[in-house]
Each structure stands twice: as C-alpha cells, then as structure tokens.
Design an enzyme around this catalytic site. Sequence first.
Site, PDB file in Angstrom:
ATOM      1  N   ARG A   1       0.829  -1.223   0.000  1.00  0.00           N
ATOM      2  CA  ARG A   1       0.000   0.000   0.000  1.00  0.00           C
ATOM      3  C   ARG A   1       0.856   1.263   0.000  1.00  0.00           C
ATOM      4  O   ARG A   1       0.484   2.272  -0.599  1.00  0.00           O
ATOM      5  CB  ARG A   1      -0.914   0.024   1.221  1.00  0.00           C
ATOM      6  CG  ARG A   1      -2.039  -0.961   1.075  1.00  0.00           C
ATOM      7  CD  ARG A   1      -2.910  -0.946   2.285  1.00  0.00           C
ATOM      8  NE  ARG A   1      -4.090  -1.761   2.041  1.00  0.00           N
ATOM      9  CZ  ARG A   1      -4.920  -2.154   2.987  1.00  0.00           C
ATOM     10  NH1 ARG A   1      -4.712  -1.810   4.233  1.00  0.00           N
ATOM     11  NH2 ARG A   1      -5.958  -2.882   2.689  1.00  0.00           N
TER      12      ARG A   1
ATOM     13  N   LYS B   1     -19.965 -16.482   2.949  1.00  0.00           N
ATOM     14  CA  LYS B   1     -21.416 -16.353   3.110  1.00  0.00           C
ATOM     15  C   LYS B   1     -22.129 -15.733   1.920  1.00  0.00           C
ATOM     16  O   LYS B   1     -21.622 -14.815   1.289  1.00  0.00           O
ATOM     17  CB  LYS B   1     -21.702 -15.483   4.330  1.00  0.00           C
ATOM     18  CG  LYS B   1     -21.282 -16.156   5.612  1.00  0.00           C
ATOM     19  CD  LYS B   1     -21.498 -15.223   6.770  1.00  0.00           C
ATOM     20  CE  LYS B   1     -21.304 -15.971   8.081  1.00  0.00           C
ATOM     21  NZ  LYS B   1     -21.422 -15.041   9.206  1.00  0.00           N
TER      22      LYS B   1
ATOM     23  N   GLY C   1     -10.678  -8.903  -0.129  1.00  0.00           N
ATOM     24  CA  GLY C   1      -9.569  -9.300   0.727  1.00  0.00           C
ATOM     25  C   GLY C   1      -8.979 -10.678   0.463  1.00  0.00           C
ATOM     26  O   GLY C   1      -7.786 -10.800   0.180  1.00  0.00           O
TER      27      GLY C   1
ATOM     28  N   GLY D   1     -14.152  -3.651   1.145  1.00  0.00           N
ATOM     29  CA  GLY D   1     -15.516  -3.153   1.304  1.00  0.00           C
ATOM     30  C   GLY D   1     -15.874  -2.102   0.270  1.00  0.00           C
ATOM     31  O   GLY D   1     -16.983  -2.092  -0.273  1.00  0.00           O
TER      32      GLY D   1
HETATM   33  P1  AMP Z   1     -15.306 -13.797   2.434  1.00  0.00           P
HETATM   34  O1  AMP Z   1     -14.634 -12.869   3.385  1.00  0.00           O
HETATM   35  O2  AMP Z   1     -16.778 -13.837   2.550  1.00  0.00           O
HETATM   36  O3  AMP Z   1     -14.824 -13.631   1.014  1.00  0.00           O
HETATM   37  O4  AMP Z   1     -14.879 -15.273   2.902  1.00  0.00           O
HETATM   38  C1  AMP Z   1     -13.558 -15.715   2.922  1.00  0.00           C
HETATM   39  C2  AMP Z   1     -13.455 -16.898   3.849  1.00  0.00           C
HETATM   40  O5  AMP Z   1     -14.326 -17.931   3.416  1.00  0.00           O
HETATM   41  C3  AMP Z   1     -12.073 -17.502   3.904  1.00  0.00           C
HETATM   42  O6  AMP Z   1     -11.533 -17.292   5.175  1.00  0.00           O
HETATM   43  C4  AMP Z   1     -12.322 -18.974   3.642  1.00  0.00           C
HETATM   44  O7  AMP Z   1     -11.599 -19.819   4.507  1.00  0.00           O
HETATM   45  C5  AMP Z   1     -13.809 -19.135   3.882  1.00  0.00           C
HETATM   46  N1  AMP Z   1     -14.353 -20.280   3.172  1.00  0.00           N
HETATM   47  C6  AMP Z   1     -14.241 -20.571   1.883  1.00  0.00           C
HETATM   48  N2  AMP Z   1     -14.812 -21.740   1.597  1.00  0.00           N
HETATM   49  C7  AMP Z   1     -15.297 -22.246   2.756  1.00  0.00           C
HETATM   50  C8  AMP Z   1     -15.980 -23.431   3.111  1.00  0.00           C
HETATM   51  N3  AMP Z   1     -16.269 -24.362   2.200  1.00  0.00           N
HETATM   52  N4  AMP Z   1     -16.334 -23.590   4.407  1.00  0.00           N
HETATM   53  C9  AMP Z   1     -16.033 -22.656   5.313  1.00  0.00           C
HETATM   54  N5  AMP Z   1     -15.383 -21.501   5.044  1.00  0.00           N
HETATM   55  C10 AMP Z   1     -15.019 -21.294   3.781  1.00  0.00           C
END
Ligand code: AMP
Length: 396
Positions: free
Chosen positions: A35, A198, A354, A377
């Site tokens: 950065r 999620k 991220g 974000g």
């Molecule tokens: P996000 O911040 O929503 O993009 O989510 C990223 C996180 O999702 C990472 O830390 C991953 O470890 C987690 N992740 C990805 N696939 C899975 C899965 N099948 N089960 C649980 N966590 C997951």
Amino acid sequence: MRTIDKINFSGKRAIVRVDFNVPLNKDFQITDDSRIRAAVPTIQKILGDGGSVILMSHLGRPKEGPEEKFSLKHLVPHLQKLLGLDLKFADDCVGKSARKLADGLKAGEVLLLENLRFYKEETRGDEGFSEKLASLADIYVNDAFGTAHRAHASTTIIARFFPQAKAFGYIMERELESIDKVLKDTQKPYVAVIGGAKVSTKIEIINNLLDKVDDLIIGGGMMFTFIKAQGGKIGNSLVEDDYLETAREILSSAREKGVRIHIPPDAIIADSFSNDARSKEVAASRIPDEWLGLDIGPESIRKFEEVITEAKTVLWNGPMGVFEMSNFAAGTTAIARALVKATEKGAFTLIGGGDSVAAINQLQLADAVSYVSTGGGALLEYMEGKILPGIQAINE
Ligand code: AMP
C-alpha cells in the site's frame, strides 16, 4: 475524471489522503508494504511539479486516543527509503506540531501526519476537524480507495474546503478505471466468480452482476446454501438457513436473465474443520452427515477452468474453499491460474476483495492478471452500484 494530472502543484501544498493501513509485526516492522509503494507515484508527481506533500492516513483501530502501537511514526524509516528523502513527522495530525511543520514545508518536502483515528472526529466525519486538516494545505488529493466508502473527515468531508482544488491520485484513478471495465461496456463473454464464506454478504453484488454477466460461478462456503436450496445434502457444511429462499430467488432471476449459474458438482469434504482432517471427494449434493465441504472438487475445477479461459472479462471475488489450509487450497489456486490463462489470451481480469487478493499474492501471480483491487468493502459497495462518498466528494 478529476485527476492529479490536471493540476500543476508548483509552489502548492497538497494534503493527500493515503491508505497506509499496513500490517506491522511486534517489532513494528512493516510485513507488507504494497500500500505504501502504491502511493509513491502520486507523491512523486506532486514533488516533481515543485509542490510539497502532507500525507495523512489511519492505521489500525485505535480505541481511545493515541496508542503507541498504532503510531504512524513506525512507517517513517521505510517511507524515507522508498521516497529517497528525509521525511518530516507531526506527532499530532491537527495540533500545533502539524501547523508548524506544514507552514514550514518547502517545495520538494514531505510531511507525514500522525494517525487520523487518534481523533474520534475522523470516523465521525466532524466538520471542524476536517477544516483543521484542510487549513494545512492548498489542494486536497484522495488516493485511498480502500476507505472511499466511508464518509470520514479525511476521505469525504474535507473535500468541502477545496471546492476547486481537489483531485484523485493515481491509485484511485487506476481503481476506478479498472473497476469500470467490469461494470460498463464489458467485453463478452463476461464471467464472474464469487466465493467466500457467506451468501448474505454477497447478495447485492450478485444481484447487480446478474444484469451484466453471461456466467456466474459460485464457490466457497456459500455454495452449500445454494446446494441445500436445491434439495442437496450438505452434511455439516457451512450454510445460512435464513438465505435458502434468497438463493432460490437468485437462481430463478438468473434463469430469467439468461445468466448461466455454475454451482460446483463436486467437493472435497473433511471429517473436521482442520487441515489434518480425513478428506475425500464426493458429489457436492451428497455429503454424508458429520462431514463438511471445504473446497471444490476436480470436476468443478475442470468445468470452471473451461468457462474462465473462454471469457473476455473475468471478475473474481472470494476463495473457492478454505484456502488458508493447504489441503483445501487447490480450488482457489486453480481459479487463480485460470485467470492468469485468460489474461494471457487477452481477457481483462480483475481480482477484488480481501481473501482472493491474499490468495493471488500468496501464489505470486498478482502481476499476471490485469488488475488486483486494493479495496475490499469499498470495491464491493462500488460494484453493488452504490455511490461512494469519497468519490462523490471529489466529483461534485
Ligand atoms: P469472504 O470474506 O466472505 O470472502 O470469505 C472468505 C473466507 O471464506 C475464507 O476465510 C475462507 O476460509 C472461507 N471459506 C471458503 N470456503 C469455505 C468453506 N467451504 N467452508 C467454510 N469456510 C469457507
């Protein structure tokens, strides 16, 4: 776009909002300086014109006032090395020291202000605080895309005091140009790859993308909500039961809009959430009880690679599995490599958010794709179609 190239900074003092929120180790050494390095061209342009620069940033999340561990003074030695000059440092961003050092600043000199978030007024977007910062300089430059979605004093409110003398720095300019390439007049086929934990945090971006993409690839933990919504068995995999209906709505909206949604046909499952767990490949809709899906499987990888490498535009946000654990990183790695291949074939490929950025950096492939966005974000909100206050403040 109001960019710094349209301004001659000769004899002017510019206050530049940078994003120096870098990771520090326990000895206050910077563990990833990307950065800071990214901000150097903007600083050099101003100095090259014969102007002087006042840098302001936040670092970490200080709670009550100044905290040693969040002091920007830790960045001084490294920044001096990168810029090849002696830096001045004000130990209070709006106090007497800042005033005195700013007033004494000569052409070609750089002043770094102490952490903005040592004042609550920063995140509150306080007008008086913004005015004090503004009074230090003649021109305001915003080069912090990562905080452009916040109406903070230094990112947004301060712009009011520079109605004619404000501009985007080079990082902002490149971010906005690159993101616009996946938002407006995109080259087709356009493929979006959305993963991560999620569905709930990605609904708006998915809905916005359904109007634009030809193919939408779903992976990561959120795939299981889609699979369950279609009647699949997902064992103990991550799921958001409150979002099953939302997942069905997304699927039917995609059908109406002629978007092909690709949900992984197979998964790597484990008997516990651990890198050392027993694991195997199964159909993603037939996961036994007590097992959980932690990555996409080989058939999914083959299919997704095919779709991605045929694309002319690719957007990727969110890992395909728990890539932090080496045994469940294959899906994410394969997607990263597919983006590289698509780029080599002439596609515009953008990675944002991220964790997919961490994944591409870990693989040292960031230079092999078209653009890696710095904003988590901010990027998501921009892609959702929201107007970011930091951008509007410069534009209006
Ligand atoms: P996000 O911040 O929503 O993009 O989510 C990223 C996180 O999702 C990472 O830390 C991953 O470890 C987690 N992740 C990805 N696939 C899975 C899965 N099948 N089960 C649980 N966590 C997951």
